[in-house]
Every structure is written in C-alpha cells, then in structure tokens.
Design a protein around this motif. Structure first.
Motif, PDB file in Angstrom:
ATOM      1  N   LEU A 167      -0.168  58.540  34.977  1.00  0.00           N
ATOM      2  CA  LEU A 167       0.267  59.652  34.332  1.00  0.00           C
ATOM      3  C   LEU A 167      -0.888  60.623  34.209  1.00  0.00           C
ATOM      4  O   LEU A 167      -2.078  60.329  34.016  1.00  0.00           O
ATOM      5  CB  LEU A 167       0.890  59.556  32.797  1.00  0.00           C
ATOM      6  N   PRO A 168      -0.608  61.836  34.010  1.00  0.00           N
ATOM      7  CA  PRO A 168      -2.041  62.883  34.066  1.00  0.00           C
ATOM      8  C   PRO A 168      -2.631  62.923  32.553  1.00  0.00           C
ATOM      9  O   PRO A 168      -1.768  62.496  31.353  1.00  0.00           O
ATOM     10  CB  PRO A 168      -1.134  64.328  34.241  1.00  0.00           C
ATOM     11  N   SER A 169      -3.883  63.230  32.418  1.00  0.00           N
ATOM     12  CA  SER A 169      -4.600  63.149  31.063  1.00  0.00           C
ATOM     13  C   SER A 169      -5.571  64.060  31.181  1.00  0.00           C
ATOM     14  O   SER A 169      -6.012  64.697  32.318  1.00  0.00           O
ATOM     15  CB  SER A 169      -4.946  61.595  30.738  1.00  0.00           C
ATOM     16  N   ASN A 170      -6.210  64.158  29.989  1.00  0.00           N
ATOM     17  CA  ASN A 170      -7.563  64.992  30.089  1.00  0.00           C
ATOM     18  C   ASN A 170      -7.556  66.485  30.625  1.00  0.00           C
ATOM     19  O   ASN A 170      -8.289  66.745  31.499  1.00  0.00           O
ATOM     20  CB  ASN A 170      -8.860  64.227  30.452  1.00  0.00           C
ATOM     21  N   ILE A 171      -6.657  67.187  29.959  1.00  0.00           N
ATOM     22  CA  ILE A 171      -6.677  68.852  30.643  1.00  0.00           C
ATOM     23  C   ILE A 171      -7.663  69.455  30.246  1.00  0.00           C
ATOM     24  O   ILE A 171      -8.049  69.698  29.139  1.00  0.00           O
ATOM     25  CB  ILE A 171      -5.068  69.408  30.144  1.00  0.00           C
ATOM     26  N   HIS A 172      -8.073  70.570  31.136  1.00  0.00           N
ATOM     27  CA  HIS A 172      -9.049  71.423  30.745  1.00  0.00           C
ATOM     28  C   HIS A 172      -8.860  72.637  31.981  1.00  0.00           C
ATOM     29  O   HIS A 172      -8.167  72.397  32.789  1.00  0.00           O
ATOM     30  CB  HIS A 172     -10.566  71.087  30.658  1.00  0.00           C
ATOM     31  N   TRP A 173      -9.329  73.703  31.566  1.00  0.00           N
ATOM     32  CA  TRP A 173      -8.856  75.093  32.482  1.00  0.00           C
ATOM     33  C   TRP A 173     -10.199  75.345  33.112  1.00  0.00           C
ATOM     34  O   TRP A 173     -11.505  75.029  32.480  1.00  0.00           O
ATOM     35  CB  TRP A 173      -8.502  76.110  31.490  1.00  0.00           C
ATOM     36  N   SER A 174     -10.306  75.899  34.362  1.00  0.00           N
ATOM     37  CA  SER A 174     -11.543  76.829  34.703  1.00  0.00           C
ATOM     38  C   SER A 174     -11.599  78.068  33.920  1.00  0.00           C
ATOM     39  O   SER A 174     -10.879  78.501  33.106  1.00  0.00           O
ATOM     40  CB  SER A 174     -11.010  77.250  36.444  1.00  0.00           C
ATOM     41  N   SER A 175     -12.818  78.354  34.056  1.00  0.00           N
ATOM     42  CA  SER A 175     -13.505  79.425  33.308  1.00  0.00           C
ATOM     43  C   SER A 175     -12.599  80.716  33.400  1.00  0.00           C
ATOM     44  O   SER A 175     -12.452  81.344  32.509  1.00  0.00           O
ATOM     45  CB  SER A 175     -14.869  79.718  33.431  1.00  0.00           C
TER      46      SER A 175
ATOM     47  N   TYR B 234     -18.624  67.751  40.102  1.00  0.00           N
ATOM     48  CA  TYR B 234     -20.020  67.415  39.392  1.00  0.00           C
ATOM     49  C   TYR B 234     -20.487  68.775  39.124  1.00  0.00           C
ATOM     50  O   TYR B 234     -21.361  68.880  37.997  1.00  0.00           O
ATOM     51  CB  TYR B 234     -21.187  66.740  40.407  1.00  0.00           C
ATOM     52  N   ASP B 235     -20.311  69.613  39.765  1.00  0.00           N
ATOM     53  CA  ASP B 235     -20.873  70.982  39.447  1.00  0.00           C
ATOM     54  C   ASP B 235     -20.102  72.053  38.644  1.00  0.00           C
ATOM     55  O   ASP B 235     -20.404  73.215  38.133  1.00  0.00           O
ATOM     56  CB  ASP B 235     -21.095  71.820  40.655  1.00  0.00           C
ATOM     57  N   LEU B 236     -18.819  71.393  38.185  1.00  0.00           N
ATOM     58  CA  LEU B 236     -17.957  72.035  37.334  1.00  0.00           C
ATOM     59  C   LEU B 236     -18.493  72.146  35.946  1.00  0.00           C
ATOM     60  O   LEU B 236     -19.208  71.204  35.148  1.00  0.00           O
ATOM     61  CB  LEU B 236     -16.480  71.669  37.213  1.00  0.00           C
ATOM     62  N   PRO B 237     -18.246  73.109  34.994  1.00  0.00           N
ATOM     63  CA  PRO B 237     -18.578  73.219  33.639  1.00  0.00           C
ATOM     64  C   PRO B 237     -17.830  72.059  32.856  1.00  0.00           C
ATOM     65  O   PRO B 237     -16.811  71.643  33.224  1.00  0.00           O
ATOM     66  CB  PRO B 237     -18.402  74.537  32.940  1.00  0.00           C
ATOM     67  N   ALA B 238     -18.440  71.460  31.836  1.00  0.00           N
ATOM     68  CA  ALA B 238     -18.038  70.815  31.019  1.00  0.00           C
ATOM     69  C   ALA B 238     -16.812  71.455  30.113  1.00  0.00           C
ATOM     70  O   ALA B 238     -16.718  72.424  29.833  1.00  0.00           O
ATOM     71  CB  ALA B 238     -18.858  69.893  29.980  1.00  0.00           C
ATOM     72  N   PRO B 239     -15.642  70.684  30.054  1.00  0.00           N
ATOM     73  CA  PRO B 239     -14.540  71.427  29.507  1.00  0.00           C
ATOM     74  C   PRO B 239     -15.045  71.795  28.072  1.00  0.00           C
ATOM     75  O   PRO B 239     -14.421  72.966  27.487  1.00  0.00           O
ATOM     76  CB  PRO B 239     -13.483  70.424  29.305  1.00  0.00           C
ATOM     77  N   ARG B 240     -15.816  70.913  27.245  1.00  0.00           N
ATOM     78  CA  ARG B 240     -15.956  71.393  25.978  1.00  0.00           C
ATOM     79  C   ARG B 240     -17.197  72.052  25.778  1.00  0.00           C
ATOM     80  O   ARG B 240     -18.268  71.798  26.522  1.00  0.00           O
ATOM     81  CB  ARG B 240     -15.999  70.281  24.971  1.00  0.00           C
ATOM     82  N   GLY B 241     -17.690  72.978  25.038  1.00  0.00           N
ATOM     83  CA  GLY B 241     -18.912  73.597  24.856  1.00  0.00           C
ATOM     84  C   GLY B 241     -18.893  74.165  23.624  1.00  0.00           C
ATOM     85  O   GLY B 241     -17.840  74.520  22.830  1.00  0.00           O
ATOM     86  N   THR B 242     -19.959  75.398  23.285  1.00  0.00           N
ATOM     87  CA  THR B 242     -19.914  76.266  22.459  1.00  0.00           C
ATOM     88  C   THR B 242     -20.254  77.536  22.608  1.00  0.00           C
ATOM     89  O   THR B 242     -21.044  77.894  23.434  1.00  0.00           O
ATOM     90  CB  THR B 242     -21.307  75.646  21.262  1.00  0.00           C
ATOM     91  N   PHE B 243     -19.538  78.533  22.048  1.00  0.00           N
ATOM     92  CA  PHE B 243     -19.829  79.845  22.506  1.00  0.00           C
ATOM     93  C   PHE B 243     -20.635  80.584  21.571  1.00  0.00           C
ATOM     94  O   PHE B 243     -20.614  80.171  20.387  1.00  0.00           O
ATOM     95  CB  PHE B 243     -18.371  80.677  22.538  1.00  0.00           C
ATOM     96  N   ASN B 244     -21.223  81.747  21.912  1.00  0.00           N
ATOM     97  CA  ASN B 244     -21.748  82.528  20.901  1.00  0.00           C
ATOM     98  C   ASN B 244     -20.819  83.349  20.083  1.00  0.00           C
ATOM     99  O   ASN B 244     -19.524  83.165  20.637  1.00  0.00           O
ATOM    100  CB  ASN B 244     -22.757  83.260  21.782  1.00  0.00           C
TER     101      ASN B 244
END
Length: 794
Positions: A43-51, A89-99
């Motif tokens: 089954l699909p899991s760990n969803i995140h979007w492109s920037s 490998y080059d994709l941004p991590a799905p989680r992060g901190t915005f200013n």
C-alpha cells in the motif's frame, strides 16, 4: 486440548510448518493470509508534495519486490512513474522549516543541511560532510541558519556563506586540579624560596593571559560534568543559546540470548531495563553568547510542583519521595516576531504538564497553563514525554495548545497578558494534528466528530467557529496539503478496503472540488477474489453503564456454530473498532476465515483504548486487567444474551496488551472463556519498561498494590480452560523471560491444560510469513478443538 502436557514447539527454518486445517471450510487459508502485504498488496505511504505542488511523491511497491520505492504522480499528466535513485537523492526533504515570509525553507537530509529558495526552487547545500548535521533553525533575525553537529551549534551566514561554531560543549575540564591545604602550602613556600621558580611562573602566567585573550574570540568551553546535552537551540536574534543538561542514572538492563545465529554460537543482546528506573534529572540553561555567561533556568515557581499523587494515600506509612519532579523540558517555541518563547515541561511521574513563558534575561519562567491528571497526562496532541502540539497565534500575543480539560483533546488559545484561555473547539470528539494555514486565516486538522471510528479533515476559522469538512468518505482520511494548500493528497481506507492514494481539490479554494480521485490500485488479484466483510460497528453496555464500541463479525445462519472468539487489540491506547483498514489486517483476514467457519467474532475497544476521550484513556489506571478485562467479559455476556452464543464456547486471543488481557481472562474469568491464545504477552508488569508502565501503574516500589492487581503471574492458579502461549524468543519489547517465568509458575501450580509455542528468530512484531502461519494455525486449531471438539491431526 489434545495433550494435557507442557511442551515447547520450536519453529526453525527448514522445518515443516502447520498449514493444514482439516476443519477449515473457508476459501481462505491461513498460509495465504499470513503472507501479509504480499497477499493483500503493498500500500502507498509517506506522502509529500513537490515544491511547486505539481507532483505527489509517495512510497509504494506495486511489483511486490524486496522493498518500497519512491513513486511520483503528476497532476498535469495524471501518470505515475517510479523515481530513479539520483533524482530521489536530490529531492528536498518533505519536512523543513520556513522563514516567517515563507521565502526560504531549510531542511536536513542524509545528514546534511540545505536551504531552498521558494521563488526559484534553487537548493543550496549548507554542509557536505561525513558527519551528521541536523535540526536546522533560523537565527540572526533570519539572516543565518543554525544547526547541530554532535553536541554543538554552528551558524551559517546566508549572505557570506561563513560558518561559525557558536558553542563548545566538552568533557575536558580546563580548571586546574584543586590542591589540598598541605600541597598549597608547599607550593607557595617553593615560590617564596626560589627566584627561578617565581620567574618561570610569572612568564607562564603572562603566556596564559595572552592565550585567554585568544580564547575570548572562541566559543566558551562549557563543561558537561558527565551529563548529556540535549535540545540545544539558538534564539532568533542569535544572542542566546538554550540547552538541557541531563543526568541519566545507569539502570540495569536485561540480557536477551539469541539461539539461532549465523555464527552458530549463542549471542547475547543487551536490552531495556525494567520499570522502576531512577528518574533522569533535567536542568535548563541559558548561555549569553556576548557576555559569555551561563544561567540555570529557575523552575521553582511552577504551580503544583509540590503535588503529592493521590495514590500515596493508600500507603500512609510509606513517605513519598520525589525530590525533583521536573521531567522532560521541550526546546523553546518562538513567536514569529522572535520576541517571546514558550516551553513545555512535564513531571517525571507523568502527572503534570506546564506551559511557561521563558524569560531569557533573568532565566526565569512565567506560568501560563498547568494541566494535571491524577492518572497521567496524555491524549491526542498532548505528550507526557514533552514535545506536544502547540505554538503561536498570528498576532504573537496568544499561544495555542491542546488540552483534555473537558475530557476530550481540544484546541485552546491563551492570552499572554490576561492569562485567560479560550476553547476553539468543543464536543465529545477529539482533534488530531492541527496546523495553521499559510495565510494565517484558518485551521486545518483531523477530527472524529462524526463517530469515534471515522476521521475526516476539517478547516475552521482561526479564532474558532464552524468546522467545515473537506473530506467526505467515511473511514480514515490522512490528508497532506500541497504547498499552496489548493490540493489534498489523501491516504484513504475503509474497514474492508486497504489504503489507497487519492487526490482532491481543497474546497476552501474551489467551490467545485468534486469527489476525491483514486490514484493507486494496490490490492492483489488474490485479495480481490474474496468478498471481504464490512464488520458492524456496534455498542453494548458494560456492567458499569458505559457504552462500549466494538467490531462485530457475524456468520451466516446456515454455518453458525454458536461459538465466538473475542479479539483483544494490543498497545492498550490504540483503536480498532473503527471504519478504516486496520493495522491488525492479518487478524482482520483471520476473522473473516473464522466467520466462514461459523464463529462469531467480537473486537472490542475496551477501557484504555484511543478515540474516546480522557476518562476512557485512563480507565485502566492502577488496575490493568480491571475494566479492560470486564469489558471483554461483558462483551461475552452480550454475545450470549443477544446473539445466541453458547456460554461454554467462547474463546479469546490477542497480542502484546491483548495477550496480557487474554491471560487475565483465562486466569480471572475462567467461567467466561473456555480457551485463550496469548501472543507476545506481558505476564508481570514489573518486568516491562518504565516509560509505558510507570504512567499507568506508577512504580513497583511506590505502588506495589497496583502491580499485584494487574499482573497475570499472580493469578495463574485460576486457569481452568485451555491456554496457548506464543512468544518470540528475541522479543526486545516484551521479553521472552516473562513467559518463561509464567511457565515455571504454571508448572509449580500443577497446571497441565496449557501449551507454549516459541519462535527463536522473531522479535515482538513477527516478520516471517512462516512464523505467522505456524502461529495462527495453532490458534485456529485451539479454537476448533477446545470450543467445537474438532481434533486436528497436526
């Protein structure tokens, strides 16, 4: 059971497994359904979007290969493609901190730190090292990025690219060893007697003075005194560092032997300690970078810090000892304007939670909210470990947090000036994973407002008001919003439909959002051939008047055998009488097989289960095997009185906490349960871990009565029906030793109507399909033989 003897069934690779069920009239076989996802589908899991919000990334394994891979769904082409390694490998991590302005995002990935420009999507690596850097956060009024490497904080200047080390935590103490009075007298006498010694000392002192001048340009060396350093953070203005110094007493662990090993030798593994650990000691410090001074944060004014737990009244002759009740302290959560920070603190007995305003200049705190629970702090968004869901409202004058003040976990705000709280949500339901929208005008969260077993995604005005559902399919809707919040990626499942990925426009932005569109098709052909039951969600009344929710599986009248099996979910605080695909999906399929064979199955959300509020959550406090067991007994009586079940044909089974309840049922309610299968069970809570058990039962030294009431090993003499015990020998959660001790107790009591099957290469959660198959074949045969008198040839 066929053989009233104790025997241990060792399952080793290469040995034949028990696959035949002569009495099985279901088209399903145990060997088939115990293949797990290889049978159901991956089954699909760990969803995140492109920037840019045009692509949904998710983990998936449609080809049933060795492991999941990253897949991408394009909203424009409406196609799914596997992502190659270099791209992933080059994709941004799905989680992060915005200013604050959301123009930059910082994140850690693969042990390095990166910064991403929201306008250009350009990614700049801040570190490229073999060390592991993490926990990036903005500082210097968002002109710098701070991050952790080992124990220390480093700061990267966005404009210049310069990296500066801001802290230096060390185990090396620079202070000279203090001399005894005798040695100090001799030292001074030598200097007074000999000119050459005095001159050399003067030169050395001048050199030291010059060295110290250089040291002032470097971070202050902060000696750790043998303690661990945690939660290091630098303030938004870059002037202060906050950190915890934690003293962790050494607790004796448990040695767990591995008997089946590649080396051929028995190999020992050191595992967790048992409940009753000495509590860790936490102290928060503030380091003023410019002044090079360190202050300890004063927490002595916390309200209720001298609280003595109510249970101690049962021990009037035993003094209560807990000199320092301060437990885990969270890192500061800063307002968007960088002017204020709140900190969450929990007590080491898990009964208090404080939210305080941190005053950096004088290292003090101001009490904002104090929550106390006679049992233990918890509930959705409220962690008795610290690190709960909380933050700042857009005006920077109010904070938000979750509280069980009304008995259910809801959203609250608190005014920093007046200290008054306001409930944003209310009702007999709970809030999960709240977050504020990008434009700060609304909330997004999940809630079980419609029914405890149905979770929908909602929006709500920022200051409270009407909850607007954004999803509409009954079941579980796990929503991940696109970066612009205009689209929703939804992991949706229903009781008899495994999780699939859907996409839908966010109704907040689109009046024609329509229905969710299914993106993945994951279930296997073999799985789809069977008509899986949609279990009824029913309620029955417990003996204390409580309404208990349960899943019920009923056989057709022509095959009904008047026997019933009650399944007990694990974890205690978990929910299984719901309308989504269960984490106990193997058990769900096994229940379908049982029903095909004429059994009625009841799956109860007993006292202690999640989804029903604080009173239900803490209904097992100081007595596990109390109301959580009586709910099973009342469920059995409900089956007898309302559904024609023969009172002498009721079995019970479950794993982990469910195995514990099975043991308590077989020992303390033998008139109710004729057979039981206890999987990876706790037999004595004094042998389980501290973090889980001390919340519910306190500690064996402080509350021995609670442990005596709650541990099956003390009630083993009550066994009358047929008991099957199943346990992995390298279970590092519930140790195999626990069942070995129980077996010795049963032997000494002269009990013969029990058997034990052990699995030398399995931990708490089995991974080998052959082990699952062996285990559930034995459980099926137990019920066939003990409840129906059908003797298996296996």
């Amino acid at each position: 059971m066929k053989m009233p003897l104790l025997y241990f069934v060792f399952f080793l690779f290469g040995c034949s497994i028990l696959t035949a069920q002569e009495g099985n009239s279901s088209p399903l076989t145990i060997e088939q359904i115990m293949q797990g996802n290889d049978f159901v589908g991956h089954l699909p899991s760990n969803i995140h979007w492109s920037s840019d919000g045009n692509t949904i990334y998710f983990d998936w394994n449609p080809d049933a290969v060795y492991s999941d891979s990253l897949y991408a769904y394009s909203l424009s082409s409406e196609k799914i493609a596997k992502v190659d390694f270099d791209t992933e490998y080059d994709l941004p991590a799905p989680r992060g901190t915005f200013n604050v302005e959301r123009t930059r995002k910082i994140y850690s990935k693969n042990g390095d730190i990166f910064i991403k420009d929201a306008a250009t999507n350009a990614i700049t690596p801040i570190t490229r090292t073999t060390a592991r850097e993490g926990i990036p956060h903005f500082t210097g009024n968002e002109t710098q990025v701070a991050y952790l490497k080992d124990d220390d904080i480093y700061v990267w200047e966005i404009t210049s690219g310069t990296t500066t080390q801001m802290t230096h935590f060390t185990d090396k103490k620079d202070e000279p060893e203090k001399k005894s009075d005798k040695d100090e007298w001799l030292y001074q006498d030598q200097l007074a007697l000999f000119d050459v010694l005095r001159e050399r000392k003067e030169k050395s002192d001048r050199h030291d003075t010059l060295s110290k001048r250089n040291e002032l340009k470097r971070p202050l060396a902060i000696y750790k005194y043998g303690k661990s350093i945690e939660n290091q953070r630098i303030s938004p203005d870059g002037h202060y560092v906050t950190y915890l110094s934690v003293e962790k007493p050494e607790d004796k662990g448990t040695i767990m032997p591995h008997y089946v090993t590649e080396s051929g030798y028995t190999e020992d593994e050191d595992t967790r300690s048992k409940v009753g650990n000495e509590p860790d000691t936490y102290q928060m410090f503030i380091y003023d970078i410019a002044d090079r001074t360190i202050d300890s944060v004063d927490l002595s004014n916390l309200t209720g810090l001298d609280y003595v737990p109510e249970y101690t009244k049962d021990y009037p002759d035993k003094p209560y000892e807990n000199e320092d009740r301060i437990g885990r302290i969270s890192p500061p959560v800063w307002s968007d304007d960088g002017k204020n920070a709140i900190v969450e603190i929990v007590s080491n007995d898990y009964k208090d939670r404080w939210i305080v305003l941190l005053n950096l200049k004088d290292a003090s705190v101001t009490n904002l909210d104090h929550q106390r629970d006679e049992a233990w702090i918890g509930g959705p968004g409220i962690s008795s470990w610290g690190g709960s869901d909380l933050g700042w409202m857009p005006d920077n004058k109010h904070i938000w947090f979750q509280s069980e003040k009304t008995g259910y976990s809801h959203l609250y705000t608190l005014n920093l000036d007046t200290k008054k709280t306001k409930a944003l949500t209310s009702g007999d339901f709970e809030i999960y994973d709240p977050r504020i929208s990008n434009d700060k005008k609304r909330w997004y969260f999940t809630a079980n407002q419609n029914h405890p077993g149905d979770r929908q995604f909602y929006s709500m005005p920022i200051n409270g008001g009407k909850l607007t559902p954004l999803t509409d399919k009954t079941g579980k809707n796990e929503v991940t919003l696109s970066p612009d919040e205009k689209n929703m990626a939804i992991l949706f499942s229903y009781s008899n439909r495994p999780t699939e990925l859907f996409v839908k426009k966010n109704p907040v932005f689109s009046k024609k959002a329509g229905t969710a569109k299914q993106i993945t098709e994951s279930t296997s052909g073999a799985f789809e051939k069977y008509d899986w039951r949609d279990p009824e969600i029913i309620t029955f009344k417990a003996n204390d008047g409580a309404e208990v929710h349960a899943r019920m599986y009923r056989p057709d009248a022509d095959v009904k055998n008047k026997a019933a099996v009650i399944f007990v979910h694990g974890a205690g605080y978990l929910q299984n009488a719901h309308r989504w695909w269960s984490s106990y999906f193997r058990e769900y399929m096994f229940h379908n097989l049982l029903v095909d064979n004429g059994y009625t199955v009841l799956d109860i959300d007993y006292r202690g289960s999640a989804g029903y509020g604080r009173d239900w959550r803490t209904g097992i406090y100081r007595h596990m095997g109390g109301k959580d067991l009586s709910d099973q007994v009342d469920g059995a009586e409900f089956l007898v009185s309302e559904h024609g079940i023969d009172k002498d044909k009721i079995g019970i089974y479950g794993g982990s906490y469910g195995g514990f309840i099975t043991l308590m049922g077989m020992f303390n309610a033998p008139e109710t349960f004729s057979a039981g299968a206890a999987i990876r069970s706790v037999g004595d809570w004094a042998a389980y871990n501290h973090g889980y058990t001390a919340r519910i039962l306190n500690t064996p030294v402080s509350d021995s009565v609670a442990y005596r009431k709650s541990s099956p090993i003390y009630f083993a003499d009550g066994l009358e029906g047929d008991l099957l015990i199943l346990h992995g020998m390298i279970d590092d959660n519930v140790h195999f030793q626990d069942m070995v001790r129980l077996s010795q107790r049963l032997i000494e009591l002269g009990k013969h109507n029990w058997e034990m099957a052990v699995y030398p290469v399995e931990r708490h959660g089995f991974v080998e399909p052959s082990s699952w198959t062996d285990e559930y074949t034995r459980i099926f045969n137990l019920f066939q033989e003990s409840l129906l008198g059908k003797v298996s040839e296996n």
